[in-house]
Design a protein around this motif. Structure first.
Motif, PDB file in Angstrom:
ATOM      1  N   VAL A 226       0.842  -1.205   0.000  1.00  0.00           N
ATOM      2  CA  VAL A 226       0.000   0.000   0.000  1.00  0.00           C
ATOM      3  C   VAL A 226       0.872   1.248   0.000  1.00  0.00           C
ATOM      4  CG1 VAL A 226      -1.697   1.324   1.320  1.00  0.00           C
ATOM      5  CG2 VAL A 226      -1.922  -1.158   1.142  1.00  0.00           C
ATOM      6  N   SER A 227       1.907   1.261   0.824  1.00  0.00           N
ATOM      7  CA  SER A 227       2.799   2.430   0.909  1.00  0.00           C
ATOM      8  C   SER A 227       3.473   2.695  -0.419  1.00  0.00           C
ATOM      9  CB  SER A 227       3.854   2.202   1.999  1.00  0.00           C
ATOM     10  OG  SER A 227       3.248   2.001   3.253  1.00  0.00           O
ATOM     11  N   LEU A 228       3.944   1.639  -1.080  1.00  0.00           N
ATOM     12  CA  LEU A 228       4.633   1.820  -2.354  1.00  0.00           C
ATOM     13  C   LEU A 228       3.703   2.422  -3.403  1.00  0.00           C
ATOM     14  CD1 LEU A 228       7.068   1.448  -4.191  1.00  0.00           C
ATOM     15  CD2 LEU A 228       6.323  -0.907  -4.607  1.00  0.00           C
ATOM     16  N   VAL A 229       2.478   1.912  -3.494  1.00  0.00           N
ATOM     17  CA  VAL A 229       1.528   2.425  -4.486  1.00  0.00           C
ATOM     18  C   VAL A 229       1.149   3.868  -4.163  1.00  0.00           C
ATOM     19  CG1 VAL A 229      -0.743   2.105  -5.524  1.00  0.00           C
ATOM     20  CG2 VAL A 229       0.652   0.119  -4.954  1.00  0.00           C
ATOM     21  N   ILE A 230       0.894   4.156  -2.886  1.00  0.00           N
ATOM     22  CA  ILE A 230       0.506   5.512  -2.487  1.00  0.00           C
ATOM     23  C   ILE A 230       1.633   6.497  -2.771  1.00  0.00           C
ATOM     24  CG2 ILE A 230      -0.018   6.980  -0.513  1.00  0.00           C
ATOM     25  CD1 ILE A 230      -2.387   5.446  -1.375  1.00  0.00           C
ATOM     26  N   LEU A 231       2.852   6.137  -2.444  1.00  0.00           N
ATOM     27  CA  LEU A 231       3.986   7.031  -2.698  1.00  0.00           C
ATOM     28  C   LEU A 231       4.175   7.272  -4.188  1.00  0.00           C
ATOM     29  CD1 LEU A 231       6.565   5.678  -0.085  1.00  0.00           C
ATOM     30  CD2 LEU A 231       5.286   7.820   0.019  1.00  0.00           C
ATOM     31  N   SER A 232       3.947   6.229  -4.988  1.00  0.00           N
ATOM     32  CA  SER A 232       4.105   6.375  -6.435  1.00  0.00           C
ATOM     33  C   SER A 232       3.092   7.359  -7.007  1.00  0.00           C
ATOM     34  CB  SER A 232       3.955   5.012  -7.119  1.00  0.00           C
ATOM     35  OG  SER A 232       4.925   4.100  -6.659  1.00  0.00           O
ATOM     36  N   ILE A 233       1.836   7.192  -6.622  1.00  0.00           N
ATOM     37  CA  ILE A 233       0.792   8.040  -7.188  1.00  0.00           C
ATOM     38  C   ILE A 233       0.763   9.414  -6.523  1.00  0.00           C
ATOM     39  CG2 ILE A 233      -1.096   7.374  -5.661  1.00  0.00           C
ATOM     40  CD1 ILE A 233      -1.259   7.791  -9.485  1.00  0.00           C
ATOM     41  N   ALA A 234       1.259   9.520  -5.276  1.00  0.00           N
ATOM     42  CA  ALA A 234       1.283  10.820  -4.594  1.00  0.00           C
ATOM     43  C   ALA A 234       2.246  11.784  -5.276  1.00  0.00           C
ATOM     44  CB  ALA A 234       1.678  10.637  -3.127  1.00  0.00           C
ATOM     45  N   LEU A 235       3.249  11.255  -5.955  1.00  0.00           N
ATOM     46  CA  LEU A 235       4.236  12.107  -6.608  1.00  0.00           C
ATOM     47  C   LEU A 235       3.601  12.989  -7.673  1.00  0.00           C
ATOM     48  CD1 LEU A 235       7.156  12.968  -6.936  1.00  0.00           C
ATOM     49  CD2 LEU A 235       7.507  11.008  -8.460  1.00  0.00           C
ATOM     50  N   PHE A 266     -11.622  10.005 -11.405  1.00  0.00           N
ATOM     51  CA  PHE A 266     -12.942   9.385 -11.507  1.00  0.00           C
ATOM     52  C   PHE A 266     -13.049   8.538 -12.774  1.00  0.00           C
ATOM     53  CE2 PHE A 266     -14.181  12.704  -8.469  1.00  0.00           C
ATOM     54  CZ  PHE A 266     -14.989  11.970  -7.611  1.00  0.00           C
ATOM     55  N   GLY A 267     -12.575   9.081 -13.887  1.00  0.00           N
ATOM     56  CA  GLY A 267     -12.672   8.358 -15.152  1.00  0.00           C
ATOM     57  C   GLY A 267     -11.895   7.064 -15.132  1.00  0.00           C
ATOM     58  N   SER A 268     -10.703   7.084 -14.555  1.00  0.00           N
ATOM     59  CA  SER A 268      -9.870   5.873 -14.519  1.00  0.00           C
ATOM     60  C   SER A 268     -10.492   4.790 -13.655  1.00  0.00           C
ATOM     61  CB  SER A 268      -8.474   6.224 -14.000  1.00  0.00           C
ATOM     62  OG  SER A 268      -7.852   7.188 -14.826  1.00  0.00           O
ATOM     63  N   ILE A 269     -11.010   5.189 -12.488  1.00  0.00           N
ATOM     64  CA  ILE A 269     -11.571   4.200 -11.565  1.00  0.00           C
ATOM     65  C   ILE A 269     -12.885   3.644 -12.105  1.00  0.00           C
ATOM     66  CG2 ILE A 269     -12.505   3.852  -9.253  1.00  0.00           C
ATOM     67  CD1 ILE A 269     -10.491   5.910  -8.252  1.00  0.00           C
ATOM     68  N   LEU A 270     -13.773   4.519 -12.576  1.00  0.00           N
ATOM     69  CA  LEU A 270     -15.044   4.052 -13.123  1.00  0.00           C
ATOM     70  C   LEU A 270     -14.823   3.188 -14.366  1.00  0.00           C
ATOM     71  CD1 LEU A 270     -17.282   7.232 -12.703  1.00  0.00           C
ATOM     72  CD2 LEU A 270     -17.242   5.169 -11.288  1.00  0.00           C
ATOM     73  N   GLY A 271     -13.855   3.587 -15.197  1.00  0.00           N
ATOM     74  CA  GLY A 271     -13.538   2.773 -16.364  1.00  0.00           C
ATOM     75  C   GLY A 271     -13.000   1.418 -15.976  1.00  0.00           C
ATOM     76  N   GLY A 272     -12.131   1.383 -14.955  1.00  0.00           N
ATOM     77  CA  GLY A 272     -11.585   0.111 -14.498  1.00  0.00           C
ATOM     78  C   GLY A 272     -12.642  -0.814 -13.926  1.00  0.00           C
ATOM     79  N   PRO A 287      -2.064   7.224 -14.884  1.00  0.00           N
ATOM     80  CA  PRO A 287      -1.404   6.586 -13.731  1.00  0.00           C
ATOM     81  C   PRO A 287      -2.399   6.156 -12.665  1.00  0.00           C
ATOM     82  CG  PRO A 287      -1.029   8.963 -13.726  1.00  0.00           C
ATOM     83  CD  PRO A 287      -1.669   8.642 -15.031  1.00  0.00           C
ATOM     84  N   PHE A 288      -3.557   6.825 -12.609  1.00  0.00           N
ATOM     85  CA  PHE A 288      -4.557   6.472 -11.606  1.00  0.00           C
ATOM     86  C   PHE A 288      -5.191   5.114 -11.907  1.00  0.00           C
ATOM     87  CE2 PHE A 288      -4.471  11.146 -11.929  1.00  0.00           C
ATOM     88  CZ  PHE A 288      -3.987  11.426 -10.667  1.00  0.00           C
TER      89      PHE A 288
END
Length: 335
Positions: A226-235, A266-272, A287-288
């Motif tokens: 979780v930390s790795l993913v959050i740090l990646s997307i937080a950048l 929103f678009g990335s999550i709803l699409g996924g 990236p989301f």
């Protein structure tokens, strides 16, 4: 050591300043409130079963049947049973004698609980009936509530940009107080100032993510993943936060500009969630989307380190493209 002390002092000053700002405080607290709200909307496992109370001396076969449908309490006599049913929870009383089943309800039970109790009583009365049907149970693949699953995925990805929003608002405040222009004449190097400002942008999303997972009950997930993913997307949120904050004159303008990031989230999550797998390549630019895929696997306890590392690498690659497109804008703001 002095360098690290200067970076930490900048981060701590921003944290103290942010706590005094209502908008920043709201951003810090809102993820936890959203998690609590989501938790309240998703029924617990116990909400889907029967909670029954019976008097002592009840037929053990009847008690065994009730236990197959939920939880059973035993009390000493009818008076104690009536008092227990009158309590403020969804408890239904059963008194079984001479082949007759009496059901006691308090009137404050959740919708569907009395009907469930009646169905269980009918099942007991017809226990010797030979039904001309075959009952089979199959697994449709849902490991947990879809609302809980995708709600957790959405919150974890959504709050990843909140650290960048806090940094953005602190930059706007310093710009308004002319503190930003004084950085160039202080002993603090520019990269130390940026590192101090950006530290909150990484720490706050990770803390919020851990809090959300604990509130929602996902205590068994791999928090390192979780930390790795959050740090990646937080950048990427941090880069956009710097780019907007350093050129905005007030907080309302900065927040309005930052809201543009919500559209791809929103678009990335709803699409996924809703698009068929064959259409997912249309989302590969975001990236989301890769963060959502990683979080979904982590929440379902199906994540492998190889997949998490690949997805995080793709996120960082896409973030590098965003950084190169905004670097000149950020640099001009500091000059």
């Amino acid at each position: 050591m002095n360098m690290l002390r200067r970076i930490l002092s900048i981060a701590l000053r921003d944290l103290k300043s942010g706590i005094r700002d209502f908008m920043v405080l709201f951003i810090l607290v809102m993820p936890i409130l959203l998690a609590v709200l989501l938790k309240s909307f998703v029924p617990s496992v116990g909400a889907a079963v029967l909670h029954a109370v019976v008097p002592e001396g009840t037929d053990p076969a009847f008690v065994d049947m009730l236990e197959r449908h939920g939880r059973v309490e035993t009390v000493a006599g009818r008076d104690a049973l009536v008092r227990r049913v009158a309590a403020k929870d969804d408890v239904v009383g059963f008194v079984e004698s001479a082949g007759e089943t009496e059901i006691l309800v308090g009137g404050n039970e959740a919708q569907g609980v009395p009907e469930l109790a009646e169905s269980v009583a009918v099942l007991w009365r017809n226990r010797d009936l030979d039904l001309p049907v075959t009952v089979a149970v199959s697994d449709v693949g849902w490991l947990l509530s879809p609302l809980m699953r995708f709600g957790a995925d959405f919150l974890l990805v959504f709050i990843s940009v909140f650290g960048g929003m806090v940094v953005m608002l602190n930059l706007v405040e310093e710009k308004q107080s002319n503190t930003l222009s004084a950085v160039n004449v202080t002993p603090v190097r520019r990269w130390e100032y940026i590192a101090g400002k950006g530290l909150l942008g990484f720490v706050l999303p990770v803390v919020n993510a851990f809090a959300i997972l604990l509130v929602l009950g996902f205590t068994g997930v791999d928090f390192l993943m979780v930390s790795l993913v959050i740090l990646s997307i937080a950048l990427i949120g941090l880069i956009v936060g710097f780019a907007i904050g350093i050129h905005s004159d007030n907080q309302m303008t900065a927040v309005a500009s930052m809201k543009m990031m919500f559209l791809p989230i929103f678009g990335s999550i709803l699409g996924g969630i809703f698009l068929a797998e064959k259409w997912h390549p249309l989302l590969y630019w975001s990236p989301f989307y890769w963060a959502f895929r990683s979080m979904d696997a982590i929440v379902l306890d199906q994540a492998a380190w190889s997949d998490i590392l690949v997805n995080s690498g793709i996120i960082l690659l896409l973030t590098a493209v965003v950084f190169l497109s905004m670097w000149k804008r950020i640099r001009r703001g500091f000059d």
